[in-house]
Design an enzyme around this catalytic site. Structure first.
Site, short mmCIF file in Angstrom:
data_model
loop_
_atom_site.label_atom_id
_atom_site.label_comp_id
_atom_site.label_asym_id
_atom_site.label_seq_id
_atom_site.Cartn_x
_atom_site.Cartn_y
_atom_site.Cartn_z
N GLY A 63 -13.38 -0.38 -29.21
CA GLY A 63 -14.71 -0.98 -29.91
C GLY A 63 -14.71 -0.02 -31.18
O GLY A 63 -13.92 0.75 -31.43
N SER A 64 -16.14 0.44 -31.09
CA SER A 64 -16.62 1.12 -31.98
C SER A 64 -16.11 2.76 -31.94
O SER A 64 -16.26 3.62 -32.85
CB SER A 64 -18.17 1.51 -32.23
OG SER A 64 -18.41 0.10 -32.73
N THR A 65 -15.51 3.24 -30.85
CA THR A 65 -14.97 4.58 -30.67
C THR A 65 -13.86 4.96 -31.58
O THR A 65 -13.28 5.90 -31.78
CB THR A 65 -14.67 4.97 -29.23
OG1 THR A 65 -13.67 3.96 -28.94
CG2 THR A 65 -15.83 4.83 -28.38
#
Length: 606
Positions: free
Chosen positions: A304-306
């Site tokens: 995801g956004s990591t």
């Protein structure tokens, strides 16, 4: 001649015709006995002098046995010398089945002492009646074993062994693993370092009597070599903090599983590694195989956004972008690209964002547009440089390499979605190593479980760009960012949240998510990295900023204190950027994000 006429024969002639005299018979008997005696003496001399060694060896062979000398497995310590795995002496009870069956009246008392049923024991012995050896009970406590041996049942014997004991139980289960009944490593570090820990058993020759009892030690064949001790990088105190806080959060959110990793960024040493659900390594029997899996190294998630900081690393390294320019147009939060609606969760969109703002607001659109503006091979090489798509080299058994397709096969839509963490898989440990690389000025260290086992790292991105990225990530935990709940009083935290739909049936589940947070602290002089993953939370929330980020400060506050790492943010809180001080007193709660965490923290669309 008249029959009445006297015979003219001599008087002794009839006795001669009658046979040998008594004297001759006596001489004959004496001669035979003498010959027999001489034969016996000769035979005795032959047996006792001439062939003495041969027959002695033959006799010994029937009662001489080579017995193993049990050896203690090496102790595993945490970095502070606290024992995590120790070997305790036990006694295994064995027997000669036929000898025990010959004393059937003793079997009931033997069964009671062994804690088993008389009929079951008798059946067990009968099935092995043709054997010279059979175990009755493995690894009994010395006191319980002595009670069995005190019965004096013919053919029953005891033999020293060792059993592994794990003082921390399920808290360190996935790191350490466990051994089998023969004290060989089966999982975790017990398996990875089995040759180092196991040592080499000795052997000795003994003489046993007909009941199987050792009556004499003849000689030592070879000496035992005890296993070598092992000191881990794990800090038991930080491990317990991570375990307890993660477990509580999983219970509160009814999540399927969770993982947390804490790394020392300067050495790559793993200070804590927790995977839930867990099991008790002291009683492995009955535990579910899924519970014994160390998910931090064997299981993969879409980040995801990591993933966005590494997309941004490619952008900054290309020279096309700086932390503040050029501006990226994210519009109203919807961008149609190749028939797909790439969305940001921010209501009404974010409009024009700097590259720093793309991370602060966790904009999918911004990350995708930056990635698409770069050479595909360059983006792929950047991801690979941070370790995605290959093993971390930790040496942990069963470690996954994750998944990253070669850049030459990327379609434009895949290049766009990978920029915000879809279309590739990582392990929590891989993600922790990647963030530790940013934190240590772009220097990548292979993670290690051994104290002092860190190796010289390799430079994968310039120190300047790494420092810029850490500064950019500080805004994520500041007010207006997606991870305000990751703030730690008196410390500056840099980090990134992530929320990703779970893959299911060739697509993505609509209402099932992985929630992630990766953080660096203290951000101005990085020492520690922590990664938290919560899989499929089913109650109250699912965003990484709400689910995983709050675990980070609960664990890292204790870790900072235990490791005596000085604060870098006394008397102030971040409110706008890495150089702007805001209000707030030391030790007070930080300003909270005034936006709705559930709608503004980050985009999660695949």
């Amino acid at each position: 001649m008249s029959r009445l006429q006297p015979s003219t024969a001599q008087p002794g002639s009839r006795r001669k015709a009658a046979g040998p005299s008594a004297r001759r018979r006596m001489l004959l008997v004496v001669g035979i006995l003498g010959l027999a005696s001489a034969g016996l003496v000769a035979r005795a001399f032959d047996l006792q002098v001439v062939r003495k060694q041969f027959y002695q060896d033959q006799g010994d062979a029937r009662f001489l046995r080579v017995m193993p000398i049990a050896v203690s497995r090496g102790t595993i310590f945490d970095r502070n010398g606290e024992p995590l795995a120790v070997s305790t002496p036990m006694v295994s009870i064995s027997c000669v089945p036929s000898e025990v069956l010959d004393n059937a009246d003793r079997i009931p008392a033997l069964a009671q002492a062994l804690g088993t049923n008389t009929d079951d024991l008798k059946s067990y012995l009968e099935q092995r009646a043709d054997r010279d050896f059979a175990y009755l009970r493995r690894q009994m406590s010395p006191d319980a074993a002595q009670a069995v041996l005190a019965l004096g049942v013919p053919g029953v014997n005891g033999q020293r062994e060792y059993k592994r004991y794990y003082p921390s139980g399920e808290v360190t289960a996935h790191v350490l693993g466990f051994t089998n009944i023969d004290d060989h490593g089966q999982e975790g570090l017990e398996l990875a370092f089995d040759n180092w820990l196991a040592g080499k058993p000795g052997a000795k020759r003994v003489i046993r009597d007909r009941m199987g009892r050792i009556v004499e030690d003849v000689e030592q064949v070879h000496a035992p070599q005890p296993g070598q001790n092992l000191t881990l990088s794990i800090d038991r105190r930080i491990q317990f903090l991570a375990y307890s806080e993660l477990k509580k959060q999983l219970q509160d959110l009814d999540a399927d599983s969770g993982e947390m990793v804490v790394l020392d960024i300067r050495t790559g040493e793993i200070l804590a590694m927790v995977s839930l659900p867990t099991y008790n390594p002291n009683v492995v029997t009955g535990s579910a195989p899924a519970a014994r899996r160390n998910r931090t190294v064997t299981d993969v998630v879409e980040p995801g956004s990591t993933m966005k900081p590494f997309t941004m690393a490619a952008g900054l390294s290309s020279g096309k972008y700086t932390p503040t320019s050029p501006l990226v147009d994210t519009g109203n939060g919807h961008w149609m690209f190749m028939g797909k609606d790439i969305r940001d969760v921010e209501s009404g969109g974010n409009g024009l964002l700097t590259p720093t703002g793309v991370l602060t607001k966790s904009s999918n659109i911004g990350a995708a547009k930056i990635s698409l503006s770069l050479d595909t091979g360059f983006v792929y090489d950047t991801y690979r440089a941070f370790g995605f798509g290959e093993s971390t080299g930790s040496g942990f058994p069963g470690e996954s390499a994750g998944f990253l397709r070669p850049g030459r096969s990327w379609r434009p839509i895949e290049k766009a979605t990978m920029a915000y963490g879809y279309g590739l898989n990582v392990t929590p440990l891989q993600l922790a190593v990647a963030y530790a690389t940013l934190a240590d000025g772009g220097m990548m260290h292979s993670p290690t479980f051994i104290k002092g086992g860190g190796e010289a790292g390799k430079q994968v991105v310039s120190p300047t760009i790494a420092r810029e990225l850490v500064d950019m990530l500080e805004t994520v935990t500041a007010p207006g960012g997606s991870a305000t709940r990751a703030q730690i009083p008196n410390y500056i935290v840099a980090g990134k949240t992530g929320t990703a739909h779970l893959a299911a049936g060739g697509g993505y589940a609509k209402n099932n998510y992985n929630s992630l947070f990766a953080g660096i602290v203290p951000a101005t002089d990085p020492r520690l990295v922590g990664v938290v993953v919560v899989n499929n939370p089913k109650k109250n929330a699912y965003y990484g900023g709400v689910v995983s980020a709050p675990i980070f400060p609960l664990v890292m506050t204790g870790a900072l204190r235990l490791l005596d790492i000085p604060p870098d943010n006394i008397g102030r809180w971040y409110v706008g950027g890495p150089l702007q001080a805001g209000g707030g007193l030391a030790g007070t709660a930080p300003p909270q994000n005034t936006q709705d965490d559930q709608s503004a923290v980050e985009a999660v669309e695949p």
